[in-house]
Design a protein around this motif. Structure first.
Motif, mmCIF file in Angstrom:
data_model
loop_
_atom_site.group_PDB
_atom_site.id
_atom_site.type_symbol
_atom_site.label_atom_id
_atom_site.label_comp_id
_atom_site.label_asym_id
_atom_site.label_seq_id
_atom_site.Cartn_x
_atom_site.Cartn_y
_atom_site.Cartn_z
ATOM 1 N N MET A 1 0.842 -1.202 0.000
ATOM 2 C CA MET A 1 0.000 0.000 0.000
ATOM 3 C C MET A 1 0.876 1.252 0.000
ATOM 4 O O MET A 1 0.503 2.263 -0.570
ATOM 5 C CB MET A 1 -0.902 -0.054 1.243
ATOM 6 N N ARG A 2 2.027 1.149 0.656
ATOM 7 C CA ARG A 2 2.909 2.311 0.719
ATOM 8 C C ARG A 2 3.430 2.678 -0.672
ATOM 9 O O ARG A 2 3.519 3.841 -1.017
ATOM 10 C CB ARG A 2 4.067 1.993 1.666
ATOM 11 N N TYR A 3 3.752 1.653 -1.484
ATOM 12 C CA TYR A 3 4.236 1.923 -2.824
ATOM 13 C C TYR A 3 3.128 2.497 -3.706
ATOM 14 O O TYR A 3 3.388 3.343 -4.557
ATOM 15 C CB TYR A 3 4.825 0.662 -3.463
ATOM 16 N N VAL A 4 1.913 2.058 -3.503
ATOM 17 C CA VAL A 4 0.789 2.542 -4.316
ATOM 18 C C VAL A 4 0.643 4.054 -4.160
ATOM 19 O O VAL A 4 0.346 4.755 -5.124
ATOM 20 C CB VAL A 4 -0.516 1.812 -3.918
ATOM 21 N N GLU A 5 0.898 4.566 -2.953
ATOM 22 C CA GLU A 5 0.769 6.003 -2.700
ATOM 23 C C GLU A 5 2.075 6.759 -2.897
ATOM 24 O O GLU A 5 2.115 7.966 -2.684
ATOM 25 C CB GLU A 5 0.270 6.223 -1.271
ATOM 26 N N SER A 6 3.130 6.074 -3.317
ATOM 27 C CA SER A 6 4.441 6.726 -3.443
ATOM 28 C C SER A 6 4.490 7.644 -4.663
ATOM 29 O O SER A 6 3.708 7.521 -5.600
ATOM 30 C CB SER A 6 5.540 5.674 -3.542
ATOM 31 N N ARG A 7 5.451 8.543 -4.623
ATOM 32 C CA ARG A 7 5.640 9.479 -5.745
ATOM 33 C C ARG A 7 6.049 8.729 -7.009
ATOM 34 O O ARG A 7 5.635 9.094 -8.111
ATOM 35 C CB ARG A 7 6.730 10.492 -5.390
ATOM 36 N N LYS A 8 6.873 7.705 -6.858
ATOM 37 C CA LYS A 8 7.322 6.940 -8.023
ATOM 38 C C LYS A 8 6.137 6.294 -8.741
ATOM 39 O O LYS A 8 6.043 6.348 -9.964
ATOM 40 C CB LYS A 8 8.336 5.890 -7.590
ATOM 41 N N ASN A 9 5.241 5.681 -7.989
ATOM 42 C CA ASN A 9 4.097 5.031 -8.611
ATOM 43 C C ASN A 9 3.152 6.057 -9.225
ATOM 44 O O ASN A 9 2.626 5.846 -10.314
ATOM 45 C CB ASN A 9 3.357 4.159 -7.593
ATOM 46 N N LEU A 10 2.938 7.153 -8.533
ATOM 47 C CA LEU A 10 2.012 8.162 -9.067
ATOM 48 C C LEU A 10 2.538 8.787 -10.352
ATOM 49 O O LEU A 10 1.793 8.956 -11.327
ATOM 50 C CB LEU A 10 1.746 9.229 -8.008
ATOM 51 N N SER A 11 3.832 9.149 -10.377
ATOM 52 C CA SER A 11 4.358 9.743 -11.614
ATOM 53 C C SER A 11 4.459 8.696 -12.718
ATOM 54 O O SER A 11 4.200 8.995 -13.895
ATOM 55 C CB SER A 11 5.710 10.407 -11.355
ATOM 56 N N GLY A 12 4.796 7.447 -12.385
ATOM 57 C CA GLY A 12 4.819 6.380 -13.394
ATOM 58 C C GLY A 12 3.439 6.133 -13.951
ATOM 59 O O GLY A 12 3.260 5.937 -15.163
ATOM 60 N N SER A 13 2.445 6.134 -13.093
ATOM 61 C CA SER A 13 1.066 5.924 -13.550
ATOM 62 C C SER A 13 0.605 7.062 -14.446
ATOM 63 O O SER A 13 -0.105 6.839 -15.438
ATOM 64 C CB SER A 13 0.133 5.801 -12.351
ATOM 65 N N GLY A 43 8.611 7.429 -15.774
ATOM 66 C CA GLY A 43 7.971 8.234 -14.728
ATOM 67 C C GLY A 43 8.429 7.818 -13.340
ATOM 68 O O GLY A 43 8.660 8.658 -12.467
ATOM 69 N N ALA A 44 8.567 6.513 -13.125
ATOM 70 C CA ALA A 44 9.017 6.025 -11.816
ATOM 71 C C ALA A 44 10.468 6.415 -11.561
ATOM 72 O O ALA A 44 10.851 6.690 -10.423
ATOM 73 C CB ALA A 44 8.839 4.519 -11.732
ATOM 74 N N LEU A 45 11.280 6.455 -12.623
ATOM 75 C CA LEU A 45 12.698 6.807 -12.451
ATOM 76 C C LEU A 45 12.918 8.305 -12.240
ATOM 77 O O LEU A 45 13.823 8.696 -11.496
ATOM 78 C CB LEU A 45 13.513 6.329 -13.656
ATOM 79 N N ILE A 46 12.114 9.142 -12.880
ATOM 80 C CA ILE A 46 12.344 10.583 -12.750
ATOM 81 C C ILE A 46 11.629 11.206 -11.554
ATOM 82 O O ILE A 46 11.855 12.369 -11.232
ATOM 83 C CB ILE A 46 11.937 11.345 -14.042
ATOM 84 N N ALA A 47 10.810 10.429 -10.888
ATOM 85 C CA ALA A 47 10.087 10.960 -9.719
ATOM 86 C C ALA A 47 11.077 11.277 -8.600
ATOM 87 O O ALA A 47 12.067 10.574 -8.408
ATOM 88 C CB ALA A 47 9.069 9.939 -9.236
ATOM 89 N N PRO A 48 10.825 12.364 -7.862
ATOM 90 C CA PRO A 48 11.719 12.677 -6.739
ATOM 91 C C PRO A 48 11.633 11.594 -5.667
ATOM 92 O O PRO A 48 10.582 10.976 -5.492
ATOM 93 C CB PRO A 48 11.195 14.017 -6.215
ATOM 94 N N PRO A 49 12.723 11.349 -4.976
ATOM 95 C CA PRO A 49 12.694 10.292 -3.958
ATOM 96 C C PRO A 49 11.782 10.666 -2.790
ATOM 97 O O PRO A 49 11.516 11.836 -2.533
ATOM 98 C CB PRO A 49 14.156 10.204 -3.506
ATOM 99 N N GLU A 50 11.337 9.636 -2.106
ATOM 100 C CA GLU A 50 10.495 9.854 -0.932
ATOM 101 C C GLU A 50 11.336 10.505 0.163
ATOM 102 O O GLU A 50 12.489 10.157 0.365
ATOM 103 C CB GLU A 50 9.920 8.539 -0.419
#
Length: 194
Positions: A1-13, A43-50
Motif C-alpha cells: 500500500m505504501r508503494y501505491v501512494e508513493s511518488r514513483k508510482n504516481l508519476s509512473g502511472s 515516470g518512476a525513475l524521474i520521480a523525486p525520492p520519498e
C-alpha cells in the motif's frame, strides 16, 4: 500500500496514462504495451525520492505536562526528607516558585514558547533539587563521623539559594515577556486609532 501512494508510482502511472492516450490515438501502434510500460518506468525513475517524515517530538505544552508530573513526584520525595529549618525555608520558597512557573495558565503558555526556560525548569526539577537534597542527606550522615568540617547545611542553603535565584530570573523573564506584549498591544491600538 505504501508503494501505491508513493511518488514513483504516481508519476509512473501518470506517464503510463499518457502511453494509453498515445495508444488510443494510434501513435503507439503495435508496440503499445512496450510504450505504456516504458513510460511508466520513465515516470518512476524521474520521480523525486520519498522524503522521510521529520521526527514527531512532543510540543512544549506536553513537555510541561510531563514536568508537572515529575514535580509532584519531587514534592513527595521532599516531604519525606528531614531538613534543618533554614534549608527547609529556602526549599519551600524554591518549590513555591517552581510550582507557580509550572502552574497551568498564562505563565505556562509563555514558558512553553521558551525552550531554554523549559530546559531550566526541567533541569531544576529532575536533577538539581533532588541531587542537592540527596547529597545533603548523604553528607550529613558522613559529617557525623568526621566533625569539624564545614556543615553540609551551608552548602545546601547556598545551592537552594542559587536555584531560587535562577528560577526568579526565569519568572522575571516571563513577566517581562508579558509586559512587552502588553506594551506592543497598546502601541498597536494607539496606531490603529490615528
Amino acid at each position: 500500500m505504501r508503494y501505491v501512494e508513493s511518488r514513483k508510482n504516481l508519476s509512473g502511472s501518470a506517464l503510463g496514462l499518457v502511453g494509453l492516450v498515445l495508444t488510443f490515438t494510434g501513435v503507439a501502434g503495435a508496440y503499445w504495451p512496450l510504450v505504456v510500460a516504458g513510460l511508466y518506468g520513465v515516470g518512476a525513475l524521474i520521480a523525486p525520492p520519498e522524503r522521510p517524515a521529520p521526527p514527531d517530538f512532543p510540543d512544549p505544552s506536553a513537555q510541561l505536562g510531563e514536568l508537572r508530573a515529575d514535580f509532584e513526584k519531587l514534592r513527595g520525595y521532599l516531604a519525606d526528607v528531614e531538613l534543618p529549618p533554614a534549608a527547609s525555608g529556602r526549599l519551600t520558597e524554591l518549590t513555591e516558585l517552581l510550582a507557580a512557573l509550572l502552574d497551568p495558565g498564562w505563565a505556562a503558555e509563555v514558558l512553553a514558547q521558551d525552550p531554554e526556560g523549559v530546559h531550566m525548569l526541567s533541569r531544576a526539577v529532575r536533577q538539581d533539587v533532588p541531587e542537592a537534597v540527596d547529597t545533603f542527606v548523604r553528607t550529613r550522615w558522613w559529617s557525623r563521623l568526621a566533625p569539624g568540617q564545614e556543615p553540609p547545611e551551608r552548602h545546601l542553603e547556598r545551592q537552594l539559594g542559587l536555584l531560587h535565584d535562577e528560577a526568579a530570573r526565569l519568572a522575571a523573564a516571563v513577566r517581562e515577556t508579558e509586559a512587552r506584549r502588553q506594551e506592543t498591544h497598546t502601541r498597536y491600538l494607539e496606531d490603529r486609532s490615528q
